[in-house]
Motif scaffolding. Structure first.
Motif, PDB file in Angstrom:
ATOM      1  N   ASP A   1      17.811  53.746  42.371  1.00  0.00           N
ATOM      2  CA  ASP A   1      17.478  52.967  41.181  1.00  0.00           C
ATOM      3  C   ASP A   1      18.248  53.407  39.942  1.00  0.00           C
ATOM      4  O   ASP A   1      17.786  53.201  38.808  1.00  0.00           O
ATOM      5  CB  ASP A   1      15.966  53.021  40.895  1.00  0.00           C
ATOM      6  N   ASN A   2      19.427  54.025  40.144  1.00  0.00           N
ATOM      7  CA  ASN A   2      20.293  54.408  39.035  1.00  0.00           C
ATOM      8  C   ASN A   2      21.690  53.865  39.265  1.00  0.00           C
ATOM      9  O   ASN A   2      22.142  53.726  40.411  1.00  0.00           O
ATOM     10  CB  ASN A   2      20.357  55.931  38.907  1.00  0.00           C
ATOM     11  N   LYS A   3      22.386  53.585  38.176  1.00  0.00           N
ATOM     12  CA  LYS A   3      23.738  53.063  38.281  1.00  0.00           C
ATOM     13  C   LYS A   3      24.685  54.130  38.822  1.00  0.00           C
ATOM     14  O   LYS A   3      24.707  55.249  38.331  1.00  0.00           O
ATOM     15  CB  LYS A   3      24.241  52.572  36.926  1.00  0.00           C
ATOM     16  N   ALA A   4      25.434  53.770  39.829  1.00  0.00           N
ATOM     17  CA  ALA A   4      26.512  54.609  40.346  1.00  0.00           C
ATOM     18  C   ALA A   4      27.834  53.952  39.954  1.00  0.00           C
ATOM     19  O   ALA A   4      28.000  52.740  40.109  1.00  0.00           O
ATOM     20  CB  ALA A   4      26.408  54.749  41.859  1.00  0.00           C
ATOM     21  N   PHE A   5      28.764  54.728  39.424  1.00  0.00           N
ATOM     22  CA  PHE A   5      30.006  54.189  38.883  1.00  0.00           C
ATOM     23  C   PHE A   5      31.159  54.396  39.867  1.00  0.00           C
ATOM     24  O   PHE A   5      31.320  55.470  40.455  1.00  0.00           O
ATOM     25  CB  PHE A   5      30.334  54.858  37.548  1.00  0.00           C
ATOM     26  N   PHE A   6      31.978  53.365  40.027  1.00  0.00           N
ATOM     27  CA  PHE A   6      33.104  53.403  40.953  1.00  0.00           C
ATOM     28  C   PHE A   6      34.340  52.795  40.291  1.00  0.00           C
ATOM     29  O   PHE A   6      34.236  51.985  39.361  1.00  0.00           O
ATOM     30  CB  PHE A   6      32.787  52.627  42.242  1.00  0.00           C
ATOM     31  N   LYS A   7      35.490  53.194  40.793  1.00  0.00           N
ATOM     32  CA  LYS A   7      36.765  52.611  40.349  1.00  0.00           C
ATOM     33  C   LYS A   7      37.609  52.300  41.578  1.00  0.00           C
ATOM     34  O   LYS A   7      37.813  53.169  42.435  1.00  0.00           O
ATOM     35  CB  LYS A   7      37.527  53.570  39.431  1.00  0.00           C
ATOM     36  N   VAL A   8      38.082  51.061  41.667  1.00  0.00           N
ATOM     37  CA  VAL A   8      38.961  50.640  42.752  1.00  0.00           C
ATOM     38  C   VAL A   8      40.395  50.623  42.227  1.00  0.00           C
ATOM     39  O   VAL A   8      40.691  49.929  41.239  1.00  0.00           O
ATOM     40  CB  VAL A   8      38.561  49.245  43.282  1.00  0.00           C
ATOM     41  N   ASN A   9      41.273  51.407  42.851  1.00  0.00           N
ATOM     42  CA  ASN A   9      42.677  51.475  42.456  1.00  0.00           C
ATOM     43  C   ASN A   9      43.535  50.728  43.473  1.00  0.00           C
ATOM     44  O   ASN A   9      43.462  51.005  44.673  1.00  0.00           O
ATOM     45  CB  ASN A   9      43.150  52.917  42.366  1.00  0.00           C
ATOM     46  N   VAL A  10      44.329  49.781  42.996  1.00  0.00           N
ATOM     47  CA  VAL A  10      45.279  49.068  43.848  1.00  0.00           C
ATOM     48  C   VAL A  10      46.681  49.505  43.430  1.00  0.00           C
ATOM     49  O   VAL A  10      47.100  49.275  42.288  1.00  0.00           O
ATOM     50  CB  VAL A  10      45.134  47.540  43.721  1.00  0.00           C
ATOM     51  N   ARG A  11      47.396  50.154  44.333  1.00  0.00           N
ATOM     52  CA  ARG A  11      48.745  50.629  44.058  1.00  0.00           C
ATOM     53  C   ARG A  11      49.761  49.701  44.687  1.00  0.00           C
ATOM     54  O   ARG A  11      49.516  49.125  45.743  1.00  0.00           O
ATOM     55  CB  ARG A  11      48.923  52.056  44.575  1.00  0.00           C
ATOM     56  N   LYS A  12      50.928  49.620  44.031  1.00  0.00           N
ATOM     57  CA  LYS A  12      51.990  48.718  44.486  1.00  0.00           C
ATOM     58  C   LYS A  12      53.297  49.494  44.528  1.00  0.00           C
ATOM     59  O   LYS A  12      53.577  50.328  43.658  1.00  0.00           O
ATOM     60  CB  LYS A  12      52.094  47.510  43.535  1.00  0.00           C
ATOM     61  N   SER A  13      54.117  49.224  45.524  1.00  0.00           N
ATOM     62  CA  SER A  13      55.306  50.043  45.734  1.00  0.00           C
ATOM     63  C   SER A  13      56.427  49.754  44.742  1.00  0.00           C
ATOM     64  O   SER A  13      57.220  50.634  44.424  1.00  0.00           O
ATOM     65  CB  SER A  13      55.823  49.861  47.169  1.00  0.00           C
ATOM     66  N   ILE A  14      56.547  48.513  44.255  1.00  0.00           N
ATOM     67  CA  ILE A  14      57.599  48.174  43.289  1.00  0.00           C
ATOM     68  C   ILE A  14      56.982  47.437  42.110  1.00  0.00           C
ATOM     69  O   ILE A  14      55.806  47.070  42.131  1.00  0.00           O
ATOM     70  CB  ILE A  14      58.721  47.327  43.937  1.00  0.00           C
ATOM     71  N   ASP A  15      57.780  47.202  41.082  1.00  0.00           N
ATOM     72  CA  ASP A  15      57.260  46.661  39.827  1.00  0.00           C
ATOM     73  C   ASP A  15      57.246  45.134  39.764  1.00  0.00           C
ATOM     74  O   ASP A  15      56.850  44.577  38.751  1.00  0.00           O
ATOM     75  CB  ASP A  15      58.089  47.187  38.648  1.00  0.00           C
ATOM     76  N   ASP A  16      57.678  44.437  40.802  1.00  0.00           N
ATOM     77  CA  ASP A  16      57.672  42.971  40.766  1.00  0.00           C
ATOM     78  C   ASP A  16      56.240  42.437  40.720  1.00  0.00           C
ATOM     79  O   ASP A  16      55.310  43.055  41.256  1.00  0.00           O
ATOM     80  CB  ASP A  16      58.375  42.410  42.001  1.00  0.00           C
ATOM     81  N   ARG A  17      56.082  41.286  40.092  1.00  0.00           N
ATOM     82  CA  ARG A  17      54.752  40.667  40.010  1.00  0.00           C
ATOM     83  C   ARG A  17      54.304  40.196  41.395  1.00  0.00           C
ATOM     84  O   ARG A  17      55.087  39.694  42.188  1.00  0.00           O
ATOM     85  CB  ARG A  17      54.777  39.488  39.044  1.00  0.00           C
ATOM     86  N   MET A  18      52.996  40.366  41.647  1.00  0.00           N
ATOM     87  CA  MET A  18      52.457  39.944  42.934  1.00  0.00           C
ATOM     88  C   MET A  18      50.998  39.553  42.758  1.00  0.00           C
ATOM     89  O   MET A  18      50.246  40.213  42.028  1.00  0.00           O
ATOM     90  CB  MET A  18      52.577  41.076  43.960  1.00  0.00           C
ATOM     91  N   SER A  19      50.573  38.476  43.419  1.00  0.00           N
ATOM     92  CA  SER A  19      49.191  38.007  43.351  1.00  0.00           C
ATOM     93  C   SER A  19      48.479  38.296  44.667  1.00  0.00           C
ATOM     94  O   SER A  19      49.071  38.160  45.747  1.00  0.00           O
ATOM     95  CB  SER A  19      49.140  36.506  43.053  1.00  0.00           C
ATOM     96  N   TYR A  20      47.226  38.670  44.556  1.00  0.00           N
ATOM     97  CA  TYR A  20      46.419  38.947  45.740  1.00  0.00           C
ATOM     98  C   TYR A  20      44.953  38.811  45.348  1.00  0.00           C
ATOM     99  O   TYR A  20      44.594  38.701  44.174  1.00  0.00           O
ATOM    100  CB  TYR A  20      46.700  40.356  46.283  1.00  0.00           C
ATOM    101  N   ARG A  21      44.085  38.834  46.339  1.00  0.00           N
ATOM    102  CA  ARG A  21      42.644  38.750  46.115  1.00  0.00           C
ATOM    103  C   ARG A  21      42.000  40.047  46.593  1.00  0.00           C
ATOM    104  O   ARG A  21      42.317  40.540  47.677  1.00  0.00           O
ATOM    105  CB  ARG A  21      42.039  37.561  46.860  1.00  0.00           C
ATOM    106  N   VAL A  22      41.123  40.615  45.778  1.00  0.00           N
ATOM    107  CA  VAL A  22      40.407  41.829  46.148  1.00  0.00           C
ATOM    108  C   VAL A  22      38.926  41.512  46.297  1.00  0.00           C
ATOM    109  O   VAL A  22      38.347  40.775  45.486  1.00  0.00           O
ATOM    110  CB  VAL A  22      40.630  42.955  45.116  1.00  0.00           C
ATOM    111  N   ARG A  23      38.326  42.027  47.356  1.00  0.00           N
ATOM    112  CA  ARG A  23      36.892  41.836  47.595  1.00  0.00           C
ATOM    113  C   ARG A  23      36.234  43.208  47.697  1.00  0.00           C
ATOM    114  O   ARG A  23      36.738  44.095  48.399  1.00  0.00           O
ATOM    115  CB  ARG A  23      36.658  41.053  48.884  1.00  0.00           C
ATOM    116  N   ILE A  24      35.111  43.365  47.011  1.00  0.00           N
ATOM    117  CA  ILE A  24      34.354  44.608  47.037  1.00  0.00           C
ATOM    118  C   ILE A  24      32.965  44.304  47.569  1.00  0.00           C
ATOM    119  O   ILE A  24      32.282  43.391  47.081  1.00  0.00           O
ATOM    120  CB  ILE A  24      34.261  45.233  45.630  1.00  0.00           C
ATOM    121  N   THR A  25      32.550  45.048  48.583  1.00  0.00           N
ATOM    122  CA  THR A  25      31.237  44.838  49.186  1.00  0.00           C
ATOM    123  C   THR A  25      30.438  46.135  49.153  1.00  0.00           C
ATOM    124  O   THR A  25      31.014  47.232  49.186  1.00  0.00           O
ATOM    125  CB  THR A  25      31.353  44.362  50.640  1.00  0.00           C
TER     126      THR A  25
END
Length: 859
Positions: A182-206
């Motif tokens: 019954d307490n908030k637990a804090f999380f951070k999701v890091n998405v790393r990319k190999s090069i600097d070009d723009r890229m679109s994707y979808r992330v799902r957290i369960t």
């Protein structure tokens, strides 16, 4: 043993010089008996020279021995992460160079990269090491340590980083592996990319197979982060999972690896810890905060501490805490309990007639109830010049390096730095951190240790590069954040000018310093040890480079030129008007994080609101200051006492007596600092059987360390996936075990051999089992797939340790010349003069004997 004497002259065996005492006695006896003075002088001189020869006189000189042949050793990184970079570069470079110089190639491969170990194994004075890698290393000796080791031993190491040609994404979840129900637990999701070009994707957290976040992201930089929190409503094991959708997108040539597109974190949810709150204000913001997190028992006085995970003492006067209660508290803490003492108008230094000062209760606290004269919050980087020119004589019987180190020690012993956090770095051809991070100078033990470390410093490198030292200082100060004042003190012989016409190292140093001062607000001071023999000290126009450097960055008032033998005093204080403005700008309630590395303050960059009052205390030498006012007054201080933890929050509970001091600390984002303090003090929650476990995220095929604490006698018996764990004692009721799993998913640590490797679907069905006697352990892909693309810190590490970065275009034209130059390292050698003293003694005695024989017999 080696001993140092004036004028750069040294003796290897000082004990032999004791013979000079009887020689002096014989000379005096001869004068008293009126022996022939010429005869007495000549024989005494001969004996004196013989004694000097016995003492093995020598001097230290800088030499540059060369090797007969240059050899290049290529470390070819062929680990999995290199699949994203251009292939075949190592072989191409080796084939081209092999026609000109001997070349050996050492390959490292697999799903683990031990780049640091490979560098140390290949490095030697005759071997020029070229590392062809993305700089990602995840096992063995850290790359930074390996490069530092090579630099200290004059082993040349440079790098060539192939171009990243494949796009890849990886996902990882940061956060604690335990949460309170019954307490908030804090999380951070890091998405790393190999090069600097723009890229679109979808992330799902369960969470437990139930979607909580799903969003479309267009990422341009190397890393994107998503922060979120979740409240777990049932006890026992749970899972948090992040997935990049679709999970396999390599068919679209958008993502190279598939197995790093999902990450699973196991969470064990514990009951609310039981906390005893001793307070006279049950409706305060502090009380409300505690009730949200813990199972709180409120009392106006001390009762039984049995079954309590922590005790919070809120604004209680010393007279209300009996000696019997203090003894009970001490036993409770030493045996693993936690205590938080909160300030106010009836605690610490209040009221004046009933303070904690010199009481038995104060012995348990990390602070004393006396006003602190500390004006801390300042981080100081002390940059010491150790280039070869510092070996020059200072003209008064020593070397320039002696004055540099002596001034550094004087600075450390001054009141100026007694409350600062100091990091000492040396710079010659690179900047080297010798303290491995900032040291709290308020602790006498740290001061003595740093004094001893400075005395060990000796000149190194083959040139002076002030820019490298400033880059290292910038990196160290950047890690500390912007919450504290920062200063750099440079102690140098001033030989920082350019070597040749096209050399721009002085201009680069100026540019780096301007950025530090103007853009980051970092003060810079220059202590110039004047030495007429130092080269590159004076410009062609007769101006000192050091003075010109400080003038160009607009800090000429911080330039101090002193003569050898003098000692400097640097002042950071402003004039009275500036000091008053500073007092206004930093109100008494403006507070900052002082130690950003502690669990309580980690990732808390700033505290937004001010407080309006605090108790005057002074942290004890063994305590850690975590949060202070900008004027240096401690607000949160902690220490360990036995097996337990004690924290002192020296502001009030948010209610106060009349005008509240700290309402803002118990609401909004600022309240995180209070809840973190309470969580730190609370004892670890146990499994059934009295066993406490610390289970990290595990990686496939990599050993993971499990920490175990138990209140029972004897080694506990635990199972990992039904297999008995090998458990080793590491202290009083403390144990460790290393486990390895080869499959992705959830695994079990249990007191009985349960079924192994649950799927996430089955996991969600078994979640929330009260008092479960097993713990989940999530196993993810190896680190080789987490950090993708070039490691940008690798370039900096190579340059700061005296190496060079090549490109595929210039490696052939530069490396052979660089390798030939680098094998001719400057080293310190001893030149002994024993034979010179013996020859001089023999010559004097021979000439005198011939002269005497001629006059007395032949003539």
């Amino acid at each position: 043993m080696t001993f140092n004497f004036p004028y750069g002259f040294n003796f290897l065996h000082l004990n032999e010089l004791v013979l000079l005492i009887p020689l002096a006695f014989l000379v005096l006896l001869g004068l008293w008996r009126k022996v022939n003075r010429r005869h007495l002088f000549i024989h005494s001189l001969v004996i004196f020279l013989l004694i000097m020869a016995l003492a093995a006189p020598y001097s230290v000189e800088m030499n540059s021995p060369g090797t007969e042949q240059t050899r290049i050793s290529i470390i070819s990184d062929e680990s999995v992460s290199m699949d994203l970079l251009e292939k075949g570069v190592s072989k191409e470079v080796a084939d081209e160079l092999n026609t000109k110089v001997p070349v050996t190639v050492t390959a490292i491969s697999g799903i683990h990269t031990s780049l640091g170990d490979a560098i140390i194994q290949q490095a030697s004075p005759e071997n020029y090491v070229l590392v062809v890698s993305d700089g990602q290393s995840n096992s063995g000796t850290p790359v930074e340590e390996a490069l530092s080791y090579c630099y200290k031993n004059n082993f040349p190491v440079s790098a060539l980083i192939p171009k990243t040609v494949e796009e890849d994404l990886s996902v990882e979840i940061e956060g604690e592996n335990e949460a309170v129900i019954d307490n908030k637990a804090f999380f951070k999701v890091n998405v790393r990319k190999s090069i600097d070009d723009r890229m679109s994707y979808r992330v799902r957290i369960t969470v437990d197979h139930q979607k909580v976040i799903e969003k479309e992201i267009t990422q341009a930089g190397r890393m994107e982060s998503i922060e979120f929190n979740h409240t777990f409503e049932t006890l026992g094991p749970h899972t948090v999972k992040a997935t990049l959708h679709p999970a396999s997108i390599s068919v679209k040539n958008l993502d190279y690896f598939e197995n790093n597109n999902q990450y699973m974190k196991s969470i064990y949810v514990t009951p609310k810890p039981k906390v005893l709150l001793v307070t006279n204000e049950p409706g305060s913001p502090l009380t409300n905060t505690l009730k949200e997190i813990y199972d709180v028992k409120i009392a106006g006085s001390f009762g039984s501490l049995n079954n309590m995970d922590a005790v919070v003492i809120d604004n209680q006067a010393a007279s209300t805490i009996s000696d019997m209660e203090v003894r009970a508290l001490k036993d409770y803490i030493i045996n693993g309990g936690g205590m938080v003492v909160v300030g106010g108008s009836s605690s610490f230094d209040y009221p004046a007639e009933d303070t904690y000062q010199n009481t038995r209760f104060e012995e348990l606290l990390p602070v004393t109830s006396t006003p602190s004269s500390w004006r801390g919050g300042r981080n100081v980087v002390l940059m010491l010049d150790v280039s070869p020119s510092t070996l020059e004589s200072n003209g008064i019987g020593g070397k320039v390096i002696d004055d540099i180190l002596s001034n550094a020690i004087v600075l450390l012993e001054s009141d100026l730095l007694k409350d600062a956090r100091v990091d000492v770095i040396t710079f010659g051809s690179k900047g080297q951190d010798i303290t491995n991070g900032f040291v709290d100078m308020s602790k006498e033990s740290n001061r003595r240790w740093l004094d001893a470390e400075i005395r060990k410093i000796s000149p190194s490198g083959d040139s002076t590069s002030l820019e490298r030292g400033l880059m290292t200082a910038r990196t160290l100060l950047k890690e500390q954040g912007n919450s504290s004042e920062a200063e750099i003190i440079i102690v140098s012989d001033g030989g920082i000018g350019n070597i040749a016409e096209r050399d721009l190292r002085f201009e680069r140093a100026v540019q780096c310093a301007e950025n530090l001062y103007e853009n980051n607000g970092i003060g810079i001071h220059f202590i110039h040890i004047h030495s007429p023999k130092t080269t590159r000290q004076v410009t062609p126009k007769g101006q000192y480079y050091a003075a010109l450097f400080m003038n160009k960055i607009g800090l000429s008032e911080n330039y101090n030129r002193i003569e050898p033998g003098e000692r400097i005093k640097v002042s950071f204080s402003e004039d009275s008007a500036e000091s008053e403005n500073r007092e206004d700008e930093y109100s008494s309630g403006s507070i900052v994080v002082y130690d950003p590395k502690h669990f309580i303050t980690r990732n808390i960059s700033e505290i937004q609101y001010d407080i309006y009052g605090y108790n005057e205390v002074t942290p004890k030498p063994e305590a850690n200051r975590l949060v202070i006012t900008r004027l240096g007054k401690p607000i949160i201080s902690v220490w360990r006492l036995g097996l337990g933890r004690v924290a002192a929050i020296t502001t009030d509970n948010g209610n106060g007596n009349g005008v509240p001091w700290a309402v803002s600390l118990y609401s909004g984002n600022d309240s995180l600092i209070i809840t973190r303090t309470l969580n730190w003090a609370v004892a670890d929650t146990e499994m059934s059987g009295g066993i406490q476990l610390k289970v990290p995220d595990l990686k496939m095929s990599q050993p993971g360390r499990i920490l175990i604490t138990t209140g029972k006698a004897g080694t506990p018996e635990l199972y990992f996936d039904k297999k008995p764990m090998e458990i080793t004692s590491i202290g009083n009721n403390m144990y460790e075990s290393y486990v390895t799993a080869d499959t992705f998913g959830l695994h079990k640590i249990s007191e009985t051999p349960l079924e192994a490797n649950l799927t996430e679907e089955l996991m969600s069905e078994t979640s929330g089992v009260k008092n479960a006697s097993w713990r989940p352990a999530a196993v993810n892909r190896p680190d080789e797939y987490t950090y993708v693309g070039e490691n940008t810190l690798f370039r900096t590490a190579v340059l700061e340790n005296g190496g060079k970065i090549y490109t595929e275009g210039d490696v052939y034209s530069r490396i052979i010349e660089d390798a030939s130059t680098s094998t001719k390292k400057k080293i310190l050698t001893r030149v002994f003069y024993t034979k010179h003293f013996l020859a001089l003694a023999f010559l004097i005695y021979l000439v005198y004997t011939l002269h005497h024989t001629y006059n007395t017999r032949i003539k």
